[in-house]
Design an enzyme around this catalytic site. Structure first.
Site, short mmCIF file in Angstrom:
data_model
loop_
_atom_site.label_atom_id
_atom_site.label_comp_id
_atom_site.label_asym_id
_atom_site.label_seq_id
_atom_site.Cartn_x
_atom_site.Cartn_y
_atom_site.Cartn_z
N GLU A 15 0.82 -1.22 0.00
CA GLU A 15 0.00 0.00 0.00
C GLU A 15 0.85 1.26 0.00
O GLU A 15 0.32 2.37 -0.11
CB GLU A 15 -0.93 0.03 1.23
CG GLU A 15 -1.96 -1.08 1.32
CD GLU A 15 -1.41 -2.30 2.04
OE1 GLU A 15 -0.20 -2.32 2.35
OE2 GLU A 15 -2.20 -3.23 2.28
N GLY A 41 8.52 -5.82 1.41
CA GLY A 41 9.38 -4.96 0.58
C GLY A 41 8.87 -3.54 0.71
O GLY A 41 7.83 -3.21 0.15
N HIS A 42 9.55 -2.74 1.50
CA HIS A 42 9.09 -1.37 1.74
C HIS A 42 9.97 -0.39 0.97
O HIS A 42 11.15 -0.25 1.25
CB HIS A 42 9.08 -1.07 3.25
CG HIS A 42 8.09 -1.92 4.00
ND1 HIS A 42 8.15 -2.14 5.35
CD2 HIS A 42 7.01 -2.60 3.57
CE1 HIS A 42 7.14 -2.93 5.71
NE2 HIS A 42 6.45 -3.22 4.64
N GLN A 222 3.13 -6.50 5.08
CA GLN A 222 2.00 -7.08 4.33
C GLN A 222 0.74 -6.24 4.58
O GLN A 222 0.86 -5.04 4.80
CB GLN A 222 1.77 -8.55 4.68
CG GLN A 222 2.85 -9.49 4.21
CD GLN A 222 4.06 -9.55 5.13
OE1 GLN A 222 3.91 -9.70 6.33
NE2 GLN A 222 5.24 -9.43 4.57
N SER A 395 -1.18 10.52 -0.48
CA SER A 395 0.15 10.50 -1.08
C SER A 395 0.00 10.69 -2.59
O SER A 395 -0.81 10.03 -3.24
CB SER A 395 0.83 9.17 -0.74
OG SER A 395 1.99 9.03 -1.49
N THR A 396 0.79 11.62 -3.14
CA THR A 396 0.67 11.96 -4.57
C THR A 396 1.96 11.69 -5.35
O THR A 396 2.19 12.28 -6.40
CB THR A 396 0.29 13.46 -4.72
OG1 THR A 396 1.29 14.24 -4.02
CG2 THR A 396 -1.08 13.77 -4.17
P1 IMP Z 1 4.51 -15.63 2.21
O1 IMP Z 1 4.31 -14.49 3.16
O2 IMP Z 1 5.82 -15.60 1.49
O3 IMP Z 1 4.24 -16.96 2.86
O4 IMP Z 1 3.41 -15.49 1.05
C1 IMP Z 1 2.02 -15.67 1.28
C2 IMP Z 1 1.19 -14.68 0.46
O5 IMP Z 1 1.43 -13.35 0.94
C3 IMP Z 1 1.56 -14.64 -1.02
O6 IMP Z 1 0.37 -14.40 -1.77
C4 IMP Z 1 2.50 -13.45 -1.15
O7 IMP Z 1 2.49 -12.89 -2.44
C5 IMP Z 1 1.87 -12.51 -0.12
N1 IMP Z 1 2.84 -11.57 0.44
C6 IMP Z 1 3.78 -11.81 1.38
N2 IMP Z 1 4.47 -10.69 1.66
C7 IMP Z 1 3.95 -9.73 0.91
C8 IMP Z 1 4.21 -8.32 0.79
O8 IMP Z 1 5.06 -7.74 1.48
N3 IMP Z 1 3.43 -7.64 -0.10
C9 IMP Z 1 2.46 -8.26 -0.83
N4 IMP Z 1 2.16 -9.55 -0.73
C10 IMP Z 1 2.90 -10.27 0.12
#
Ligand code: IMP
Length: 407
Positions: A15, A41-42, A222, A395-396
């Site tokens: 997000e 991944g931030h 996440q 956020s723009t």
């Molecule tokens: P895991 O966390 O690697 O076990 O993945 C489980 C699910 O969460 C998968 O659909 C990943 O694509 C999703 N996922 C895990 N970490 C991220 C994140 O940081 N951003 C978006 N999706 C995530």
């Protein structure tokens, strides 16, 4: 007076939390991660330079901000070493400002191998970082923990038991390769400097800061719809990504948090498999992907794109006791003639949309609400009234300055 803030994602991750945590960090004493691992991944852009953080709290780029990795995080020492060294090469120092809980469960190379072979069969579309298997071992009470690095005998015992167990799974169930216990131990010992430098009793540290009236920020990874209990199970990650995760993942009670900032994109994306009711398969979907650069920050996978689901967002606001909403990537919608949002589901669970006229003008970089086009203001106001929560940040663009704060 100190204000403790939680920032978390209200969708399926990605997000734009990194930028918001970074922006809010300047007045903060410490930023704490409380769940997840290097699956996150931030992305942060400062002085035109883009940095992606996977494990380090997003406050890391402010030199005076303390960084905390709480017990709820599953920790890959290899990933942490790589990330810290990469940041150190950019001039970031962690001396006296990184605190890692001794109770973090470690991700071993064998967890990663299990995650990868298993996902071929289960097709969740995991990030392949060993997250699920590491949390399984934590709950099954057989995890090797960060604090175990401090005692070579305990470490050896626990690693031997766990890797033997993993080897059985890998060879018997999947016909995959064994891991040599000595090699796993050797790798862990290579990263023992992380324990020597940063091991900590995180709860004590946070308690001491709270006594000094310092403000602390908790950073979710996440998003709410990936929560192991409240997300789109089984297409979820293996931790509690929602507000309750702060208490279990760092050792503070729920009342410790004063402000809960929920983040949502102005549209929706998802990586990996699983339901996504408002997903678009037409040119609008491709346009969102192109304009939003929608590729996973961790795996590089293309993200699925769709319209904003206000029913799911309203639930997420309740689930997390969100006090302030932050809407990101508004500028991605600048080129759309009309914009839909889902306001209900029909009896077959198909989304019912309400359409808004687009604004067809550039909002990138706007930092005052009044300067937004009228149609963008109406879109934001509608979201705010539907979800019954005020939007305090829009956020723009990716940089710190490209942000509207609404008081
Ligand atoms: P895991 O966390 O690697 O076990 O993945 C489980 C699910 O969460 C998968 O659909 C990943 O694509 C999703 N996922 C895990 N970490 C991220 C994140 O940081 N951003 C978006 N999706 C995530």
């Amino acid at each position: 007076m100190s204000i403790n803030t939680l920032v978390l994602g209200l969708q399926w991750g990605d997000e734009g939390k990194g930028k918001i945590v970074d922006a809010l960090s300047k007045d903060i004493h410490a930023v704490c991660r409380f769940q997840g691992g290097h699956n996150a991944g931030h992305t942060i852009k400062v002085n035109n330079q883009q940095t992606v953080l996977h494990l380090c709290p997003s406050g890391a780029l402010h030199p005076n901000v303390q960084c905390v990795i709480g017990n709820g995080v599953v920790l890959s020492l290899e990933a942490l070493d790589k990330e810290l060294k990469g940041l150190e090469d950019l001039g970031v120092s962690f001396k006296n400002r990184m605190h890692i809980s001794n109770a973090c469960s470690l991700i071993l190379p064998s967890h990663i191998a299990i995650d990868k072979v298993r996902d071929k069969e289960e097709s969740i579309g995991t990030t392949g970082r060993g997250i699920g298997p590491a949390y399984e071992d934590k709950v099954a009470r057989r995890a090797v923990r960060f604090g175990d690095l401090g005692n070579i005998d305990i470490l050896k015992d626990k690693v031997t038991t766990l890797v033997n167990y993993h080897n059985k799974i890998l060879t018997n169930l999947y016909g995959a390769e064994n891991f040599a216990i000595d090699e796993v131990l050797e790798t862990l010992n290579k990263y023992k400097y992380l324990y020597d430098n940063y091991s900590s009793d995180v709860q004590d540290v946070i308690y001491a800061w709270s006594k000094e009236d310092k403000s602390i920020l908790f950073e979710g990874a996440q998003g709410s719809l990936l929560d192991i209990d409240h997300g789109t199970y089984p297409y979820v990650t293996s931790s509690n990504t929602t507000a309750g995760g702060v208490s279990t993942g760092t050792g503070v009670g729920p009342k410790f948090i004063d402000k809960i900032v929920g983040i949502s994109k102005a549209y929706a994306t998802r990586v990996g498999e699983g339901p996504f009711l408002t997903e678009l398969f037409d040119e609008n979907g491709s346009m969102l992907a192109d304009r939003g650069h929608e590729f996973g920050a961790t795996t590089g996978r293309p993200r699925r794109c769709g319209w904003l689901d206000l029913v799911a967002l309203k639930k997420a606001v309740f689930l997390n006791s969100v006090t302030d909403l932050c809407l990101t990537k508004l500028d991605v919608l600048d080129a759309f003639k009309s914009i839909d949002v889902c306001t209900a589901y029909d009896e077959d669970d198909l989304p019912i949309f309400k359409s808004f006229p687009g604004w067809m003008s550039e909002t990138e970089g706007i930092s005052e609400f009044d300067q937004l086009p009228e149609n963008a203001k109406s879109y934001i106001k509608f979201i705010e009234s539907f979800i019954e929560c005020s939007i305090s940040i829009v956020s723009t663009g990716p940089s710190r300055e490209q942000t509207i704060y609404i008081s």
